[in-house]
Design a protein around this motif. Structure first.
Motif, PDB file in Angstrom:
ATOM      1  N   PRO A 158     -41.653  88.909   3.803  1.00 35.98           N
ATOM      2  CA  PRO A 158     -42.338  89.906   2.967  1.00 35.98           C
ATOM      3  C   PRO A 158     -42.058  91.356   3.375  1.00 35.98           C
ATOM      4  O   PRO A 158     -42.312  92.285   2.601  1.00 35.98           O
ATOM      5  N   LEU A 159     -41.517  91.563   4.572  1.00 35.14           N
ATOM      6  CA  LEU A 159     -41.148  92.907   5.032  1.00 35.14           C
ATOM      7  C   LEU A 159     -39.720  93.268   4.635  1.00 35.14           C
ATOM      8  O   LEU A 159     -39.224  94.331   5.015  1.00 35.14           O
ATOM      9  N   GLY A 160     -39.055  92.385   3.894  1.00 39.27           N
ATOM     10  CA  GLY A 160     -37.679  92.631   3.508  1.00 39.27           C
ATOM     11  C   GLY A 160     -36.677  92.273   4.581  1.00 39.27           C
ATOM     12  O   GLY A 160     -35.515  92.680   4.515  1.00 39.27           O
ATOM     13  N   LEU A 161     -37.103  91.502   5.561  1.00 45.94           N
ATOM     14  CA  LEU A 161     -36.230  91.087   6.659  1.00 45.94           C
ATOM     15  C   LEU A 161     -35.896  89.607   6.528  1.00 45.94           C
ATOM     16  O   LEU A 161     -36.555  88.866   5.799  1.00 45.94           O
ATOM     17  N   ALA A 162     -34.874  89.179   7.258  1.00 48.12           N
ATOM     18  CA  ALA A 162     -34.505  87.768   7.266  1.00 48.12           C
ATOM     19  C   ALA A 162     -35.480  86.981   8.123  1.00 48.12           C
ATOM     20  O   ALA A 162     -36.024  87.496   9.117  1.00 48.12           O
ATOM     21  N   ALA A 163     -35.710  85.739   7.737  1.00 51.94           N
ATOM     22  CA  ALA A 163     -36.552  84.864   8.557  1.00 51.94           C
ATOM     23  C   ALA A 163     -35.939  84.733   9.949  1.00 51.94           C
ATOM     24  O   ALA A 163     -34.720  84.777  10.125  1.00 51.94           O
ATOM     25  N   ALA A 164     -36.806  84.571  10.941  1.00 51.73           N
ATOM     26  CA  ALA A 164     -36.344  84.506  12.331  1.00 51.73           C
ATOM     27  C   ALA A 164     -35.568  83.222  12.594  1.00 51.73           C
ATOM     28  O   ALA A 164     -36.011  82.126  12.251  1.00 51.73           O
ATOM     29  N   ALA A 165     -34.416  83.361  13.219  1.00 47.20           N
ATOM     30  CA  ALA A 165     -33.619  82.206  13.616  1.00 47.20           C
ATOM     31  C   ALA A 165     -34.290  81.502  14.801  1.00 47.20           C
ATOM     32  O   ALA A 165     -35.046  82.124  15.554  1.00 47.20           O
ATOM     33  N   PRO A 166     -34.017  80.220  14.990  1.00 44.47           N
ATOM     34  CA  PRO A 166     -34.634  79.479  16.099  1.00 44.47           C
ATOM     35  C   PRO A 166     -33.981  79.796  17.438  1.00 44.47           C
ATOM     36  O   PRO A 166     -33.215  79.009  17.987  1.00 44.47           O
ATOM     37  N   LEU A 167     -34.282  80.979  17.948  1.00 46.18           N
ATOM     38  CA  LEU A 167     -33.772  81.440  19.235  1.00 46.18           C
ATOM     39  C   LEU A 167     -34.945  81.823  20.113  1.00 46.18           C
ATOM     40  O   LEU A 167     -35.868  82.501  19.661  1.00 46.18           O
ATOM     41  N   TRP A 168     -34.894  81.410  21.388  1.00 46.80           N
ATOM     42  CA  TRP A 168     -36.015  81.661  22.292  1.00 46.80           C
ATOM     43  C   TRP A 168     -35.534  82.284  23.594  1.00 46.80           C
ATOM     44  O   TRP A 168     -34.386  82.071  24.006  1.00 46.80           O
ATOM     45  N   THR A 169     -36.421  83.000  24.247  1.00 49.32           N
ATOM     46  CA  THR A 169     -36.254  83.361  25.653  1.00 49.32           C
ATOM     47  C   THR A 169     -37.642  83.462  26.253  1.00 49.32           C
ATOM     48  O   THR A 169     -38.561  84.029  25.640  1.00 49.32           O
ATOM     49  N   ILE A 170     -37.818  82.883  27.424  1.00 46.25           N
ATOM     50  CA  ILE A 170     -39.082  82.987  28.153  1.00 46.25           C
ATOM     51  C   ILE A 170     -38.737  83.509  29.549  1.00 46.25           C
ATOM     52  O   ILE A 170     -38.099  82.787  30.332  1.00 46.25           O
ATOM     53  N   PRO A 171     -39.097  84.739  29.861  1.00 46.09           N
ATOM     54  CA  PRO A 171     -38.715  85.300  31.162  1.00 46.09           C
ATOM     55  C   PRO A 171     -39.299  84.497  32.329  1.00 46.09           C
ATOM     56  O   PRO A 171     -40.470  84.090  32.300  1.00 46.09           O
ATOM     57  N   LEU A 172     -38.466  84.258  33.331  1.00 49.93           N
ATOM     58  CA  LEU A 172     -38.890  83.542  34.535  1.00 49.93           C
ATOM     59  C   LEU A 172     -38.397  84.291  35.759  1.00 49.93           C
ATOM     60  O   LEU A 172     -37.315  84.884  35.742  1.00 49.93           O
ATOM     61  N   ALA A 173     -39.190  84.240  36.816  1.00 48.92           N
ATOM     62  CA  ALA A 173     -38.803  84.859  38.080  1.00 48.92           C
ATOM     63  C   ALA A 173     -38.025  83.859  38.928  1.00 48.92           C
ATOM     64  O   ALA A 173     -38.108  82.644  38.723  1.00 48.92           O
ATOM     65  N   GLN A 174     -37.305  84.381  39.897  1.00 49.41           N
ATOM     66  CA  GLN A 174     -36.555  83.494  40.787  1.00 49.41           C
ATOM     67  C   GLN A 174     -37.496  82.524  41.500  1.00 49.41           C
ATOM     68  O   GLN A 174     -37.143  81.359  41.736  1.00 49.41           O
ATOM     69  N   ALA A 175     -38.699  82.982  41.824  1.00 46.45           N
ATOM     70  CA  ALA A 175     -39.670  82.115  42.495  1.00 46.45           C
ATOM     71  C   ALA A 175     -40.051  80.921  41.625  1.00 46.45           C
ATOM     72  O   ALA A 175     -40.333  79.829  42.141  1.00 46.45           O
ATOM     73  N   ASP A 176     -40.080  81.115  40.302  1.00 46.30           N
ATOM     74  CA  ASP A 176     -40.386  80.002  39.395  1.00 46.30           C
ATOM     75  C   ASP A 176     -39.267  78.962  39.440  1.00 46.30           C
ATOM     76  O   ASP A 176     -39.522  77.754  39.499  1.00 46.30           O
ATOM     77  N   HIS A 177     -38.011  79.438  39.413  1.00 46.76           N
ATOM     78  CA  HIS A 177     -36.881  78.517  39.506  1.00 46.76           C
ATOM     79  C   HIS A 177     -36.870  77.807  40.866  1.00 46.76           C
ATOM     80  O   HIS A 177     -36.566  76.609  40.948  1.00 46.76           O
ATOM     81  N   ASP A 178     -37.233  78.529  41.919  1.00 47.09           N
ATOM     82  CA  ASP A 178     -37.271  77.920  43.250  1.00 47.09           C
ATOM     83  C   ASP A 178     -38.318  76.805  43.293  1.00 47.09           C
ATOM     84  O   ASP A 178     -38.092  75.760  43.927  1.00 47.09           O
ATOM     85  N   PHE A 179     -39.452  77.019  42.636  1.00 47.39           N
ATOM     86  CA  PHE A 179     -40.493  75.981  42.567  1.00 47.39           C
ATOM     87  C   PHE A 179     -39.917  74.714  41.936  1.00 47.39           C
ATOM     88  O   PHE A 179     -40.122  73.600  42.453  1.00 47.39           O
ATOM     89  N   ALA A 180     -39.218  74.880  40.825  1.00 45.01           N
ATOM     90  CA  ALA A 180     -38.652  73.719  40.137  1.00 45.01           C
ATOM     91  C   ALA A 180     -37.631  73.001  41.018  1.00 45.01           C
ATOM     92  O   ALA A 180     -37.643  71.759  41.122  1.00 45.01           O
ATOM     93  N   ARG A 181     -36.768  73.753  41.642  1.00 43.82           N
ATOM     94  CA  ARG A 181     -35.711  73.138  42.445  1.00 43.82           C
ATOM     95  C   ARG A 181     -36.276  72.418  43.672  1.00 43.82           C
ATOM     96  O   ARG A 181     -35.695  71.439  44.148  1.00 43.82           O
ATOM     97  N   ARG A 182     -37.401  72.901  44.194  1.00 45.79           N
ATOM     98  CA  ARG A 182     -38.020  72.228  45.345  1.00 45.79           C
ATOM     99  C   ARG A 182     -38.511  70.825  44.982  1.00 45.79           C
ATOM    100  O   ARG A 182     -38.598  69.954  45.845  1.00 45.79           O
ATOM    101  N   HIS A 183     -38.863  70.632  43.722  1.00 49.37           N
ATOM    102  CA  HIS A 183     -39.497  69.376  43.336  1.00 49.37           C
ATOM    103  C   HIS A 183     -38.587  68.419  42.570  1.00 49.37           C
ATOM    104  O   HIS A 183     -38.932  67.236  42.434  1.00 49.37           O
TER     105      HIS A 183
END
Length: 346
Positions: free
Chosen positions: A141-166
């Motif tokens: 309705p704003l005259g723009l294209a519908a959003a494509a199915p693209l995502w990003t969720i910012p993560l810190a290195q500590a979050d990745h380290d948590f995953a790799r530990r387990h």
């Protein structure tokens, strides 16, 4: 030209995840746009560090004080547009204090709780539409294209380290997030256990159990672990939303009913073996993994409402005691075997 825009989507985790593509699309189509997102407290923990977005946390438990605080924070401001993406009465009341020239809301068939009083433009009606595609269409309705199915969720290195530990890098990992917000969407603990044992014995997978610190979720994970013959790693209540996102990023497969972590996993590109009978996966399933969903919704809807999917209103739930029991252990193990065969083929 839209230079400032407000998004109103307070909850829930899965739906908030589907708003991320809208934000990314806005930033791509309208460079320099100022985006303000009014969001719930828990949901803010997942997406509150998205670049280029101002977040205003709305405390849903604060009662009238929450609306006063929101009005105070918005005093003296006016947005070019509001995307009113939530139809609950609480959200409609919040929308009333948001000053915006253009106010985009749902089409008539998806409106409720006086939603129409707080908008002046509607998205197009679209029968049998996935929730993600519905939210993506709010840009049209704003005259723009519908959003494509693209995502990003910012993560810190500590979050990745948590995953790799387990997670064991030498084995495929199967994460089980067994609890939905509505208990009638949950599968039985002993059936999760049987699926998990099959994953270990047949495919040599590492099984990890996750959930919130809520007693019901911790009890469910404990019951699954106790019913298993093979070992499982129970992390229920021991991670943050960001750490869970990292865990799902590095995992190979998630098993879940209709619940927020299924949408997080789909967003980060991890396959989801979805368990659906109480709700329709074609509407609310993990967007990138619909082919891996066990779908007993048509049988549940027929059994408990007497209607076929085509006869019922889109979005009708089959949240009845016993509905999820229509999903057998054989259904789930067969789907897991299919997924493993597909992975083996590359």
């Amino acid at each position: 030209m839209i230079t400032s825009l407000c998004i109103l989507r307070l909850s829930a985790i899965g739906d908030v995840t589907h708003v991320i593509p809208v934000v990314l699309s806005l930033q791509a189509q309208q460079p320099g746009i100022e985006i303000t997102w009014i969001i719930g407290k828990v949901e803010h923990r997942l997406v509150g560090d998205l670049p280029g977005v101002e977040f205003i946390v709305f405390d849903k438990k604060a009662g009238w004080r929450g609306y006063r605080d929101l009005r105070r924070q918005l005093r003296g401001r006016r947005f070019d547009a509001l995307l009113h993406m939530q139809v609950a009465l609480r959200a409609n009341l919040a929308a009333a204090v948001i000053p915006a020239r253009v106010r985009v809301g749902y089409d008539r068939s998806r409106s409720k709780d006086l939603h129409q009083l707080f908008i002046n433009q509607r998205i197009a009606a679209a029968p049998q539409q996935h929730v993600r595609d519905c939210l993506a269409s709010f840009l049209e309705p704003l005259g723009l294209a519908a959003a494509a199915p693209l995502w990003t969720i910012p993560l810190a290195q500590a979050d990745h380290d948590f995953a790799r530990r387990h997670l064991d890098p030498a084995r495929r990992s199967l994460v089980i997030s067994p609890c939905a917000s509505h208990p009638l969407r949950n599968w039985r603990a002993e059936r999760y256990a049987a699926l998990a044992d099959h994953a270990v014995r047949r495919h040599g997978m590492q099984v990890v159990l996750v959930g919130s610190p809520a007693p019901t979720e911790k009890d469910m994970c404990a019951a699954i672990a106790a019913a298993m013959v093979e070992p499982a790693l129970d992390l229920c209540g021991q991670d943050t939303l960001k750490q869970l996102t990292a865990l799902l990023t590095h995992a190979d497969l998630l098993v879940a009913p209709d619940t927020g972590p299924a949408h997080i996993a789909s967003a980060v590109g991890t396959d989801v073996l979805g368990l659906f009978a109480a709700s329709n996966p074609l509407r609310s399933g993990p967007y990138r993994s619909l082919q891996w969903c066990v779908n007993r919704y048509p049988e549940a809807l027929r059994k408990y409402t007497g209607k076929a999917v085509a006869e019922a209103r889109w979005g009708t739930k089959a949240e009845f005691p016993g509905a999820m029991d229509l999903i057998t252990v054989d259904d789930a193990t067969a789907m897991l075997d299919r997924w493993m065969a597909a992975r083996a083929q590359g």
